[in-house]
Design a protein around this motif. Structure first.
Motif, mmCIF file in Angstrom:
data_model
loop_
_atom_site.group_PDB
_atom_site.id
_atom_site.type_symbol
_atom_site.label_atom_id
_atom_site.label_comp_id
_atom_site.label_asym_id
_atom_site.label_seq_id
_atom_site.Cartn_x
_atom_site.Cartn_y
_atom_site.Cartn_z
ATOM 1 N N LYS A 53 12.253 37.964 29.169
ATOM 2 C CA LYS A 53 11.433 36.794 28.862
ATOM 3 C C LYS A 53 9.942 37.184 28.868
ATOM 4 O O LYS A 53 9.178 36.764 27.996
ATOM 5 C CB LYS A 53 11.722 35.706 29.905
ATOM 6 C CG LYS A 53 11.412 34.316 29.463
ATOM 7 C CD LYS A 53 12.446 33.788 28.475
ATOM 8 C CE LYS A 53 12.029 32.414 27.981
ATOM 9 N NZ LYS A 53 12.889 31.922 26.910
ATOM 10 N N HIS A 56 9.205 38.907 25.739
ATOM 11 C CA HIS A 56 9.164 37.875 24.693
ATOM 12 C C HIS A 56 7.763 37.230 24.674
ATOM 13 O O HIS A 56 7.170 37.055 23.615
ATOM 14 C CB HIS A 56 10.267 36.857 24.991
ATOM 15 C CG HIS A 56 10.128 35.508 24.367
ATOM 16 N ND1 HIS A 56 10.482 35.249 23.061
ATOM 17 C CD2 HIS A 56 9.706 34.320 24.882
ATOM 18 C CE1 HIS A 56 10.281 33.961 22.807
ATOM 19 N NE2 HIS A 56 9.803 33.374 23.883
ATOM 20 N N TRP A 57 7.244 36.938 25.855
ATOM 21 C CA TRP A 57 5.923 36.295 25.945
ATOM 22 C C TRP A 57 4.797 37.242 25.562
ATOM 23 O O TRP A 57 3.794 36.831 24.988
ATOM 24 C CB TRP A 57 5.659 35.785 27.380
ATOM 25 C CG TRP A 57 6.587 34.696 27.829
ATOM 26 C CD1 TRP A 57 7.100 33.697 27.069
ATOM 27 C CD2 TRP A 57 7.117 34.508 29.147
ATOM 28 N NE1 TRP A 57 7.921 32.885 27.832
ATOM 29 C CE2 TRP A 57 7.946 33.360 29.108
ATOM 30 C CE3 TRP A 57 6.990 35.200 30.364
ATOM 31 C CZ2 TRP A 57 8.629 32.876 30.230
ATOM 32 C CZ3 TRP A 57 7.665 34.721 31.470
ATOM 33 C CH2 TRP A 57 8.476 33.572 31.399
ATOM 34 N N ASP A 72 14.108 36.508 22.971
ATOM 35 C CA ASP A 72 14.461 35.155 23.397
ATOM 36 C C ASP A 72 15.979 34.958 23.390
ATOM 37 O O ASP A 72 16.551 34.397 24.322
ATOM 38 C CB ASP A 72 13.803 34.124 22.461
ATOM 39 C CG ASP A 72 13.438 32.846 23.197
ATOM 40 O OD1 ASP A 72 13.330 32.886 24.440
ATOM 41 O OD2 ASP A 72 13.253 31.811 22.534
HETATM 42 FE FE LIG Z 1 9.554 31.184 24.072
#
Ligand SMILES: [Fe+2]
Length: 182
Positions: A53, A56-57, A72
């Motif tokens: 995550k 992803h960010w 994601d």
């Molecule tokens: Fe997201």
């Protein structure tokens, strides 16, 4: 209150000592071994979920959209495993993880708190982590098989397949192919 008959009283006393001991036909050693093994997997999955995550960010660069969406999708799959793992442990009467601190003390997957990670390094690191998770899942499968806990082994088999799929996607996505695709 009427006084309990002796066998009932013994059971009541035993329950007080282990208030979360759900009835199971597996013996104490099995519950202890399987719980320890699956709680370590749970901590690893939470650690890998948050790293995926985070990547992803923090994704950047020309492949942003593609990589951002892949991370994601993989994070969602990892998060979906967590409840099933914890509830397997509870169904056997074991105790499971209780906090972020508990995860940190139990996880074997390393965190990555670097301020910047190259997109290709993100893919490579997640691929290695997923490969390590597959190996840990195989070990956990051995522990559960030893105690004939088929309900846990059958779920682990699905998780191994999913983890190998994540590894495959990370490998292919991170590969620098020539024009022929090789
Ligand atoms: Fe997201």
């Amino acid at each position: 209150m009427p006084k309990l008959a002796d066998p009932d009283r013994e059971k009541a006393v035993a329950r007080r000592g282990s208030p979360l001991a759900t009835p199971t036909d597996l013996d104490g050693t099995a519950v202890r071994d399987i719980s320890a093994s699956m709680n370590a997997i749970l901590a690893d999955v939470f650690a890998l979920y948050l790293k995926t995550k985070s990547f992803h960010w923090h994704m950047s660069g020309p492949h942003f959209r593609d990589y951002h969406l892949l991370m994601d999708e993989q994070a969602d799959q990892l998060f979906a495993m967590t409840d099933a793992i914890a509830e397997r442990v509870r169904k056997l009467g074991g105790r499971t993880l209780t906090s972020i601190g508990h995860i940190a003390r139990t996880q074997r997957i390393q965190d990555n708190d670097a301020a910047y990670v190259e997109p290709s390094d993100m893919l490579a690191e997640l691929m290695e982590d997923n490969r390590a998770l597959t190996a840990s899942l195989r070990q956990a499968h051995d522990v559960c098989s030893e105690h004939e806990d088929v309900a846990t082994t059958s779920q682990i088999e699905i998780w191994i397949d999913e983890t190998e799929r994540r590894t495959w996607f990370l490998f292919e996505t991170g590969r620098r192919g020539d024009s022929s695709g090789h």
